[in-house]
Design a protein around this motif. Structure first.
Motif, short mmCIF file in Angstrom:
data_model
loop_
_atom_site.label_atom_id
_atom_site.label_comp_id
_atom_site.label_asym_id
_atom_site.label_seq_id
_atom_site.Cartn_x
_atom_site.Cartn_y
_atom_site.Cartn_z
N GLN A 1 0.84 -1.19 0.00
CA GLN A 1 0.00 0.00 0.00
C GLN A 1 0.87 1.24 0.00
O GLN A 1 2.04 1.19 0.40
CB GLN A 1 -0.94 0.02 1.21
N LEU A 2 0.29 2.32 -0.45
CA LEU A 2 0.97 3.62 -0.50
C LEU A 2 0.36 4.51 0.56
O LEU A 2 -0.86 4.73 0.57
CB LEU A 2 0.81 4.24 -1.89
N ASP A 3 1.18 5.01 1.46
CA ASP A 3 0.73 5.96 2.49
C ASP A 3 1.25 7.34 2.12
O ASP A 3 2.46 7.54 1.99
CB ASP A 3 1.27 5.56 3.87
N ILE A 4 0.31 8.28 1.94
CA ILE A 4 0.70 9.65 1.60
C ILE A 4 0.04 10.61 2.58
O ILE A 4 -1.01 10.30 3.15
CB ILE A 4 0.31 10.03 0.14
N PRO A 5 0.66 11.78 2.79
CA PRO A 5 0.02 12.76 3.67
C PRO A 5 -1.27 13.28 3.05
O PRO A 5 -1.36 13.46 1.84
CB PRO A 5 1.06 13.88 3.80
N SER A 6 -2.27 13.49 3.87
CA SER A 6 -3.57 13.90 3.35
C SER A 6 -3.59 15.36 2.89
O SER A 6 -4.44 15.75 2.12
CB SER A 6 -4.65 13.68 4.41
N ALA A 7 -2.66 16.16 3.34
CA ALA A 7 -2.69 17.59 3.02
C ALA A 7 -1.74 17.97 1.90
O ALA A 7 -1.31 19.11 1.81
CB ALA A 7 -2.34 18.39 4.28
N TRP A 8 -1.46 17.06 0.98
CA TRP A 8 -0.50 17.39 -0.07
C TRP A 8 -1.01 18.50 -0.98
O TRP A 8 -0.23 19.28 -1.50
CB TRP A 8 -0.11 16.15 -0.89
N ALA A 9 -2.31 18.57 -1.20
CA ALA A 9 -2.87 19.57 -2.12
C ALA A 9 -2.76 20.99 -1.56
O ALA A 9 -2.85 21.96 -2.30
CB ALA A 9 -4.32 19.24 -2.42
N GLU A 10 -2.54 21.12 -0.24
CA GLU A 10 -2.44 22.44 0.37
C GLU A 10 -1.05 23.05 0.22
O GLU A 10 -0.83 24.19 0.56
CB GLU A 10 -2.80 22.34 1.85
N GLU A 11 -0.11 22.27 -0.29
CA GLU A 11 1.26 22.75 -0.49
C GLU A 11 1.28 23.76 -1.64
O GLU A 11 0.46 23.71 -2.54
CB GLU A 11 2.19 21.59 -0.81
N SER A 12 2.26 24.65 -1.61
CA SER A 12 2.41 25.58 -2.72
C SER A 12 3.08 24.86 -3.89
O SER A 12 3.90 23.97 -3.70
CB SER A 12 3.23 26.80 -2.27
#
Length: 179
Positions: free
Chosen positions: A110-121
């Motif tokens: 499985q791939l675990d990614i941070p949920s707030a990636w879209a909030e990055e500039s």
């Protein structure tokens, strides 16, 4: 830099032909070793079973090795069926070559990614770390993680490795904003 982690959820299946039913998949199940002593020499096998007919088969780990050539902790691991020893032996390419099998990683990671990636500039930089040697192609991995099509990944992602080549080593990539 956002951390993405690829981790194993279970041991992979083995692509290995069964002599009884001609099926192509086997599993280690719980992961068991068989150790046989013949004087001062040891044979060690990893037991696998066919997914279709449940027939057990032995994969040679050590063949007629002197007992003293194995570390005491390793020998205890074989006797105790240590899960980390099962995994390390299963991931050993020499064992796979000697016993004529390949690993099937389908649905085993499985791939675990941070949920707030879209909030990055923009542009967004991420680092992919592998906890286990799971062979994946970066292009579909990134597409899955970002929710992009594979064509959009090819257009918007710059990586330090080729996106269409299988890897099990960590890498970094940069996601560019939409044009």
């Amino acid at each position: 830099m956002l951390p993405w982690v690829v981790r194993r959820t279970r041991l992979p299946l083995l692509s290995l032909r069964c002599v009884d039913c001609d099926a192509e998949s086997a599993t280690t199940g719980e992961g068991r070793f068989r150790v046989n002593a013949n004087g001062k020499l040891l044979d060690v096998w990893l037991l696998v079973r066919c997914v279709s007919c449940d027939r057990t088969r032995k994969l040679t780990v050590h063949d007629r090795v002197p007992v003293r050539s194995l570390a005491p902790a390793e020998l205890d691991g074989y006797h105790g069926n240590a899960p980390e020893l099962v995994a390390s032996r299963l991931f050993n390419p020499l064992l796979a070559r000697r016993n004529h099998f390949t690993l099937d990683w389908t649905d085993a990671w499985q791939l675990d990614i941070p949920s707030a990636w879209a909030e990055e500039s923009w542009p967004v930089q991420a680092e992919v770390v592998f906890k286990d040697p799971v062979p994946v192609r970066p292009e579909p991995l990134i597409a899955q993680g970002l929710g992009f099509s594979r064509n959009e990944v090819l257009r918007r992602v710059k990586s330090d490795i080729p996106l269409r080549r299988t890897t099990s080593a960590g890498f970094t990539f940069l996601v560019m904003p939409r044009d």
